[in-house]
Design an enzyme around this catalytic site. Structure first.
Site, PDB file in Angstrom:
ATOM      1  N   LYS A  18       0.846  -1.199   0.000  1.00 42.26           N
ATOM      2  CA  LYS A  18       0.000   0.000   0.000  1.00 42.26           C
ATOM      3  C   LYS A  18       0.882   1.250   0.000  1.00 42.26           C
ATOM      4  O   LYS A  18       1.934   1.270   0.665  1.00 42.26           O
ATOM      5  CB  LYS A  18      -0.888  -0.027   1.251  1.00 42.26           C
ATOM      6  CG  LYS A  18      -1.999   1.013   1.281  1.00 42.26           C
ATOM      7  CD  LYS A  18      -2.857   0.815   2.547  1.00 42.26           C
ATOM      8  CE  LYS A  18      -3.980   1.822   2.653  1.00 42.26           C
ATOM      9  NZ  LYS A  18      -4.804   1.610   3.873  1.00 42.26           N
ATOM     10  N   SER A  75      -9.635   1.513   3.262  1.00 35.58           N
ATOM     11  CA  SER A  75      -8.872   2.276   2.304  1.00 35.58           C
ATOM     12  C   SER A  75      -7.818   1.492   1.532  1.00 35.58           C
ATOM     13  O   SER A  75      -7.214   2.017   0.598  1.00 35.58           O
ATOM     14  CB  SER A  75      -8.175   3.424   3.036  1.00 35.58           C
ATOM     15  OG  SER A  75      -7.231   2.906   3.952  1.00 35.58           O
ATOM     16  N   SER A 135      -9.590  -0.827   7.443  1.00 37.08           N
ATOM     17  CA  SER A 135      -9.101  -0.553   6.089  1.00 37.08           C
ATOM     18  C   SER A 135      -8.507  -1.742   5.349  1.00 37.08           C
ATOM     19  O   SER A 135      -8.343  -1.698   4.135  1.00 37.08           O
ATOM     20  CB  SER A 135      -8.058   0.570   6.116  1.00 37.08           C
ATOM     21  OG  SER A 135      -8.700   1.817   6.164  1.00 37.08           O
TER      22      SER A 135
END
Lengths: 516, 531
Positions: B80, B175, B199
């Protein structure tokens, strides 16, 4: 960033009684300087200017000043409080900056063990209560030299609280007595230092140095005045005072300014001021308009700092992972107050001499080394060290370690003096010679310059006799009862001996002759 | 006969690499080609092709010498874009950090690289991980690969709504939506997400993946660009529970650079195969049965509970009484830490800086206005409000107290003999983007984090496991929550459950047709899984 700093607060210390009138004047007591303790943060507390009470003249309105200090003292450690970067005096700007120091995203603080130990030790030395559990907080404000936008400090639960420091100042009517005073320590907290901003007004630029390892002391002084018995006045904060002299001047000025302001019907604003060291006055700081809300918040990246003592230490604890307060207490060096007390008790020194010996780095050690090698009385040694030796150092602006005269050389000189081999005036001469002609021993100087006292009593007697014969008028004066006249004769005989005779001995002989 | 890449577990690929059935470079190129093909999903912000190929080359040398570094050597992974990667741009999907190249690797990244993993790239997210859709990043939204799956398309044709195909794609959740899409489309075998309020688990549920949030303190946060320091943990997204365990085994443990990681040495996380669940006690928190929960998820949850019961486990209803205060409490604590953590982005040391230079203050203001999106600015504003001296007691302190109560709820339940909790991960399956953006980010986050954020406040391990497809042909996940630092027990139960439910593999025929690997099915099947 993150140069480790200890912050000490001495709040609301009532240490000044000022009075108003044409002759209004703040007198400072003896400046009690730094002690033998090597860490800077400790000297910070003791080096306070002191406004001592003076008796107000009748009918005058008394003012009392209240002063609290926030002292930022750098911990003597090899690396910073929260990062592995080195701390090194006068390193090139931004050369000792870790990713954490530059607040790169994702970096986390890691507490430096040495800094915690130093804080505990400071707390113990200042008679504080050491908190077994303390917490870290973030204090937020935007400033160019604060790259994270917050400073990690210990606002809510600091490492040590409620301490005190006893110190002495000149007091009494003639200001010739040592008087004990106590200053309260509110708290000691570990705090990350901010960076350093250098403003280049010419180019309208600000340069930032994130090393933050300038060995420094910084003091913020909170000052207010009020009438005794009435509520405390509104305080101002004079920030960033970086020397003891300026601290004293700034406080003196601020007290006077506040009194003048109030006496002329003005009011004191709760504001931040800075000290202009050239003009010697405090001025409001422009960039701190309005009150800052620092939005304190617990630092989530540092677990509570837990300390142990020998009773609470968990069994089998890894000594590298825990900090034992009792163990630190054991390593505490003799505290300056104890050393001074010992000097007075052991050597019969005057209390003020004990202060001076501790105020100069290395002077106590020098004194003790001289004592070891001389038969001379400690009091005499102290006089020589504090008057002659220290005088020479001051004159040439040298540190004790830079002295050309070693403790052994001075001890030898004092032995010659003690055995009456030389006179004290000759000793002064020898000392001067030792100072300028390095490498010579006192005995060498004495023999080269023929400074030994005359030991031949018959020769001395002859000299006395011939001097009397040469000055019949003076002899007459003595005989008429002018007791001072004998000093003239003594002086004349000494001169004839090239100052190599003991004046007391000369006096004995002369008196014997004059009686006959 | 060739085997499809999408049928491979990380574990099996690892075995195939060891046996030389495929080389790391071949594997790397396959994944790079898939990344190219799935570019329209917007899963990656940066594709580190050169780095990956170089790493593959190194890995290949090791394999040739028989000096493989372990299960992850030569395995493609994605990270990420809020984990610092040395020499590779790390943006947090924000204008603020566009062009920022960290000089160091996050500890978790370094640990993966030390094991020989191939870093394929940095994945998309909501700006600074603030969101639950992966729709609010500066590089645009991430599209859910299931939007293009055979399973979803077939159902869609049965119930046509008349929307054009292009505009009807689904969100991934967030996210960590980029990481989820990356794993889901086989461009890598595992991806790092971050999990502050859900997330990692949320996009895992929406993309049919295993999404794991470790216990707080088990895995280092050093190098993870923080959202909420006291809740953030690196998360792991994989297609199978065993793969998660392999990655966790590498990542777990004390990091001297993160003082909140546990000092005690951690044991291996490689999972035993559970055959008997009769000694297990599964708790079903009654407060998680909320009206907004879709009937499909609800019935699936219930079936899962029945499954455990029918296999002999004890299944009981439990109560977490402070659950209803959780979201609002999370909001106060989250925004407060956000306000603090975002303070460092001032345009001076790194990242974006505006052109205004009349004063430092004006520069700060303009830089931050240009650098942050509305969501980030909104949270900063709220957080600073809560931290003001006059509000601190009423908001921050209260929220901290409630947080303690929420954490205690879990402690009480676990002390009563419950081993793991079983809950939904999300209210429903993934929704189309156009529907998702009808509500603002704050509302969405509050809805979507409902089952997940309490775990972050309590620091517990939790994992979302894909269970089955909805009537629309979209994945639904359920969440298991374990005791603090009982991550292995949690994953062991999850592995058993995974085996029972046999979640179907995503079918992306247009994408994967030519992605068969030259592996013999027979051989693969006979490969021992035991390492």
């Amino acid at each position: 960033m993150a140069a480790p700093v200890l912050r000490l607060g001495c709040p609301g210390t009532r240490w000044a009684l000022a009075w108003v009138g044409s002759g209004f004047h703040h007198r400072r007591g003896a400046s009690i300087g730094s002690t033998s303790n090597p860490t800077r943060e400790q000297s910070a507390v003791t080096q306070k200017p002191l406004h001592t009470a003076q008796k107000p003249r009748k009918g005058e309105h008394k003012w009392e000043a209240v002063v609290g200090l926030e002292i930022h003292a750098q911990i003597s450690s090899n690396s910073k409080l929260f990062s592995g970067s080195q701390v090194c005096f006068s390193a090139p700007p931004n050369s000792l900056v870790s990713f954490f120091d530059a607040s790169l995203p994702g970096t986390l603080p890691v507490l430096n063990r040495r800094c915690v130990e130093a804080a505990v030790m400071t707390g113990l030395a200042l008679n504080c209560h050491i908190n077994k559990k303390s917490l870290f907080d973030r204090k937020h404000y935007f400033y160019a030299d604060l790259p994270a936008g917050y400073q990690i400090t210990q606002q809510r639960l600091p490492i040590a609280v409620n301490g005190s420091l006893v110190y002495s100042v000149w007091g009494g009517k003639k200001r010739n007595q040592m008087v004990s005073r106590t200053v309260r320590i509110k708290q000691i907290q570990l705090e990350q230092d901010s960076g350093k901003s250098l403003h280049d007004d010419l180019r309208a630029q600000t340069l930032i140095d994130l090393n933050r390892a300038e060995g420094q002391l910084r003091v913020d002084a909170n000052v207010s005045v009020h009438h005794p018995g009435e509520p405390l006045g509104i305080r101002t904060e004079v920030k960033n005072l970086n020397s003891i002299r300026f601290l004293a001047k700034a406080i003196d000025f601020e007290i006077q300014r506040q009194i003048n302001e109030l006496e002329t019907g003005g009011e004191i604003l709760n504001e931040t001021r800075s000290f202009d060291c050239q003009l010697g006055c405090t001025v409001p700081m422009r960039d701190k308009e309005g009150k800052q809300d620092y939005r304190f918040m617990p630092e989530p990246n540092l677990p509570p700092l837990v300390l142990y003592d020998s009773t609470s230490l968990p069994a089998g604890a890894d000594s590298q992972q825990v900090i034992n307060i009792d163990q630190i207490r054991d390593t505490l060096p003799e505290l300056p107050s104890v050393t001074r007390e010992r000097l007075v008790q052991q050597y019969g020194l005057l209390p003020e001499h004990s202060f001076t010996l501790l105020n100069e780095v290395g002077l106590l050690e020098f004194f003790q080394n001289v004592i070891k090698e001389t038969r001379a009385e400690p009091k005499k040694v102290a006089n020589w060290v504090l008057n002659t030796f220290l005088g020479y150092l001051k004159q040439q602006n040298l540190a004790v370690s830079e002295s050309p005269v070693s403790p052994s050389a001075l001890a030898e000189l004092l032995n010659l003096l003690d055995s009456k081999a030389i006179s004290s005036s000759a000793a002064k001469q020898v000392f001067q010679e030792l100072w300028s002609a390095e490498g010579k021993t006192a005995a060498q100087v004495v023999s080269e310059q023929k400074l030994e006292l005359m030991q031949d009593l018959e020769a001395l007697d002859r000299l006395c006799l011939s001097t009397m014969e040469g000055h019949p008028q003076v002899v007459m004066d003595v005989k008429k009862g002018n007791s001072r006249a004998i000093n003239k004769l003594i002086g004349l005989v000494r001169k004839a001996t090239l100052s190599r005779a003991d004046p007391a001995l000369i006096k004995d002989i002369l008196e014997k002759r004059l009686r006959s | 006969m060739g085997s499809k890449i999408n049928e491979l577990r990380g574990q099996k690929v690892s075995a195939a690499l060891k046996q030389g059935q495929i080389t790391p470079t071949e594997l790397c190129r396959k994944c790079l080609s898939l990344i190219q093909k799935t570019k329209f999903l917007n899963a990656y912000i940066t594709v580190s092709e050169e780095v990956a190929l170089k790493q593959a080359e190194e890995s290949e040398k090791r394999y040739k010498k028989g000096q493989s570094l372990g299960d992850l050597d030569g395995i493609p992974i994605a990270v990420k874009d809020n984990f610092s990667t040395s020499g590779i741009e790390t943006t947090c999907a924000s204008n603020m950090l566009k062009g920022y190249v960290p000089p160091y690797n996050a500890t978790v990244v370094q640990k993966l690289l030390d094991q020989g993993a191939l870093l394929m790239g940095k994945t998309n997210l909501d700006e600074f991980a603030m969101g639950s859709g992966s729709t609010d990043g500066v590089f645009g939204p991430v599209k859910n690969p299931w939007s293009y799956s055979k399973q979803y398309r077939e159902k869609k044709q049965q119930n046509p709504h008349g929307e054009s195909e292009d505009s009807n794609w689904l969100i991934t959740g967030g996210s960590s939506g980029g990481s989820a899409a990356a794993v889901s489309t086989f461009t890598c075998f595992a991806a790092l997400g971050s999990d502050t309020g859900g997330s990692t688990r949320n996009p895992a549920a929406h993309c049919g993946l295993v999404g794991f949030k470790p216990s707080y303190g088990l895995v280092s946060r050093h190098g993870l660009i923080p959202l909420v320091n006291s809740m953030d943990v690196p998360g792991i997204l994989t297609r199978y529970v065993d793969d998660t365990a392999i990655v966790l085994d590498i990542l777990a443990g004390h990091d001297p650079r993160d003082s909140t990681t546990v000092q005690e040495p951690v044991k291996s996380f490689i999972l035993p195969t559970l055959t008997d669940v009769s000694k297990l006690c599964i708790g079903i928190p009654k407060e998680y049965l909320v009206p907004e929960l879709s009937s499909e998820v609800r019935s699936l949850w219930s079936k899962a509970a029945d499954l455990f019961e029918s296999e002999g486990a004890k299944v009981i209803e439990v109560s977490l009484p402070h659950t209803c205060y959780s979201i609002i409490c999370y909001h106060v604590l989250c925004t407060s830490e956000v306000a603090s953590n975002m303070a460092r982005f001032d345009g001076l040391e790194y990242g974006h800086r505006c052109d205004i230079n009349v004063s430092t203050e004006a520069m700060y203001a303009a830089t931050r206005r240009e650098g942050f999106n509305d969501v980030v600015r909104g949270r900063i504003l709220s957080g600073n409000f809560f931290l003001l001296k006059e509000n601190y007691e009423n908001y921050f302190i209260k929220a901290q107290k409630v947080r303690r109560l929420i954490a205690n709820d879990f402690v009480n339940v676990f002390n009563s003999g419950v081993d793991v909790l079983l809950t939904p991960t999300t209210l429903r399956e993934a929704v189309p983007y156009l529907e998702f953006i009808k509500e603002d980010n704050r509302t969405r986050s509050a809805q979507d984090d409902i089952f997940t954020q309490a775990v972050n406040m309590a620091g517990l391990p939790a994992v979302s496991i894909p269970v089955s497809l909805s009537s629309e042909g979209l994945p639904i996940g359920l969440q298991f929550i374990g005791r603090a630092f009982c991550d292995q027990q949690l994953l062991t139960v999850a592995k058993w459950f995974e085996k029972q439910v046999q979640f179907p593999v995503i079918q992306l025929p247009q994408l994967l047709d030519d992605c068969s690997l030259s592996l013999e099915n027979e051989k693969l099947a006979s490969t021992s899984l035991k390492q």
